[in-house]
Design an enzyme around this catalytic site. Structure first.
Site, short mmCIF file in Angstrom:
data_model
loop_
_atom_site.label_atom_id
_atom_site.label_comp_id
_atom_site.label_asym_id
_atom_site.label_seq_id
_atom_site.Cartn_x
_atom_site.Cartn_y
_atom_site.Cartn_z
N HIS A 15 0.66 -1.17 0.08
CA HIS A 15 0.05 -0.19 0.01
C HIS A 15 0.82 1.36 -0.06
O HIS A 15 1.29 1.55 1.00
CB HIS A 15 -0.96 -0.06 1.23
N ARG A 19 2.51 9.48 -5.55
CA ARG A 19 2.01 10.79 -6.07
C ARG A 19 2.62 10.84 -7.53
O ARG A 19 2.64 9.65 -8.09
CB ARG A 19 2.48 11.95 -5.23
N ASN A 43 -4.91 7.11 -6.27
CA ASN A 43 -5.69 8.56 -5.95
C ASN A 43 -4.80 9.56 -6.41
O ASN A 43 -4.48 10.62 -5.67
CB ASN A 43 -6.07 8.66 -4.59
N LYS A 101 -9.32 -0.37 -6.50
CA LYS A 101 -9.31 0.35 -5.03
C LYS A 101 -10.62 0.99 -5.13
O LYS A 101 -11.19 1.70 -5.78
CB LYS A 101 -8.12 1.22 -4.96
N HIS A 138 -10.82 0.81 1.02
CA HIS A 138 -10.41 1.94 2.05
C HIS A 138 -12.09 1.84 2.90
O HIS A 138 -12.96 2.27 2.55
CB HIS A 138 -10.44 3.40 1.54
N HIS A 176 -4.96 -0.85 5.74
CA HIS A 176 -4.69 -0.13 6.57
C HIS A 176 -5.75 -0.08 8.01
O HIS A 176 -6.35 0.48 8.24
CB HIS A 176 -4.53 1.42 6.30
N HIS A 253 2.66 14.44 1.84
CA HIS A 253 2.05 15.64 1.59
C HIS A 253 3.04 16.90 1.80
O HIS A 253 3.79 16.72 2.90
CB HIS A 253 1.06 16.11 2.34
C1 NCD Z 1 -3.97 8.97 1.90
C2 NCD Z 1 -3.27 10.08 1.02
O1 NCD Z 1 -2.77 11.07 1.41
O2 NCD Z 1 -3.58 9.76 -0.22
N1 NCD Z 1 -3.91 9.59 3.11
C3 NCD Z 1 -4.14 8.74 4.25
O3 NCD Z 1 -4.08 9.41 5.40
N2 NCD Z 1 -3.80 7.68 4.58
C4 NCD Z 1 -5.09 8.35 1.39
C5 NCD Z 1 -5.38 6.99 2.15
O4 NCD Z 1 -5.13 5.92 2.13
O5 NCD Z 1 -6.48 7.06 3.02
ZN ZN Z 2 -3.38 5.08 1.45
#
Ligand code: NCD
Ligand code: ZN
Length: 345
Positions: A15, A19, A43, A101, A138, A176, A253
């Site tokens: 997982h 990006r 995503n 997903k 998710h 997760h 991020h």
């Molecule tokens: C993930 C993301 O930033 O893409 N964020 C997170 O808090 N885990 C998305 C996800 O897996 O929920």
């Molecule tokens: Zn994730």
């Protein structure tokens, strides 16, 4: 006394958020350094919804790899209300993606294009069941009236249980897992279900997020839960059961987007992932089960061969970078800027 060490088959990360563009260039080396393969989350903006988008993203990942890196991205399809079962099958048969997903729309970062009602994707799920393609979930409800700490447990009861019942042949990964309820649910469905467990959910609980003030870099989704859930996750991860395997959910991020009035969710754990996991197994007296969790259970569930090669970890302090520069900003590393108890050799 000699340094304690452990050598395991090269692990995979089931997982990962890589990006794109400059961010991918900055974070990919950390995942590729530790893992042989990774399940790449779809995503992006816009999301990876077609075989063409997935193949192009896979090629960008391969092109961004450091010279000499041995790393295989395993691609996934982002399900929407209008996903076409024929396209799902085509991408699978052509070897472009290995799984799809399911993001409940609005559940997490870049999930607004996700599925609003599982009933709408019945034909897709039926097709996946038929062709043996894995469904990655998710597992949180999005109803704002449901307490954020209850969203996973409510999803399991109200969405996952009916879904698993309606598609008994569908192989599902609950991504997760963060609760006792989740690991119990997965155990009860272990013939066709598994879950990934992140390093951070093994070492922080919900109180950690507010230790001495609000700590935006510990905020992710699903959010860390009470201590009893963290302990249940540690027991599950380290217990040697084949339905539990490694998935870091490394989710970088920019710092300025997390250190904000409305900070976004996701922890960047790739640089410290194996060090954190192995420390947990060591603390639990379960190093004998580490290889199964990190390198064997995932491939077995996905029906893939295990990696060749190995990785050695040593119980000697190592240093993790505090952050990684990306363009004019940076990404803060989970557990970074401090000594780690274990090091990757
Ligand atoms: C993930 C993301 O930033 O893409 N964020 C997170 O808090 N885990 C998305 C996800 O897996 O929920
Ligand atoms: Zn994730």
């Amino acid at each position: 006394m000699s340094t304690q060490s452990i050598t395991i088959r090269r692990p995979d990360d089931w997982h990962v958020h890589l990006r794109d563009g400059a961010m991918m260039q900055a974070v990919l080396p950390y995942t590729a350094a530790q893992f042989g393969r990774a399940i790449i989350m779809p995503n992006l903006v816009p999301p990876v919804t077609t075989p063409a988008l997935a193949a192009a993203y896979r090629d960008r990942i391969r092109a961004a790899l450091p010279a000499g890196a041995q790393f295989e991205p395993l691609m996934t399809c982002y399900l929407t209300n209008t996903t076409d079962p024929d396209e799902i099958e085509r991408g699978y048969n052509e070897g472009i993606w290995v799984a799809a997903k399911l993001y409940p729309a609005g559940a997490t970062t870049n999930s607004h294009g996700g599925v609003t009602d599982i009933a709408l994707i019945r034909p897709v799920l039926e097709r996946m069941e038929k062709i043996g393609m894995k469904l990655l979930v998710h597992g949180e409800v999005t109803d704002p009236a449901v307490d954020i700490f209850d969203r996973e447990a409510v999803f399991l009861e109200t969405r996952m249980a009916p879904l698993a019942k309606a598609h008994p042949g569908l192989k599902i990964v609950l991504e997760h897992a963060t609760t006792q309820e989740a690991v119990d649910f997965v155990r009860a469905h272990a013939s066709h279900m598994a879950c990934t467990i992140t390093p951070h959910h093994l070492v922080i609980n919900r109180t950690s997020i507010f230790q001495g003030g609000i700590r935006p870099h510990l905020y992710c989704l699903p959010i860390a839960k009470r201590e009893r859930h963290r302990l249940a996750l540690r027991k599950a991860a380290t217990g040697g059961e084949s339905c539990f395997f490694l998935g870091t959910d490394t989710a970088p991020h920019m710092a300025k987007l997390k250190e904000a009035a409305c900070g976004c969710a996701g922890c960047f754990v790739a640089p410290t992932a194996l060090q954190t996991y192995v420390q947990v197994f060591d603390e639990e007296g379960a190093l004998a089960h580490f290889e199964a969790f990190a390198s064997l259970n995932g491939p077995a569930f996905y029906g893939l061969p295990v990696n060749s090669g190995s990785v050695t970890l040593e119980k000697r302090s190592g240093h993790a970078p505090e952050c990684v520069a990306v363009e004019q900003d940076h990404v803060v590393v989970f557990g970074g800027g401090a000594q780690t108890a274990w090091s990757v050799v």
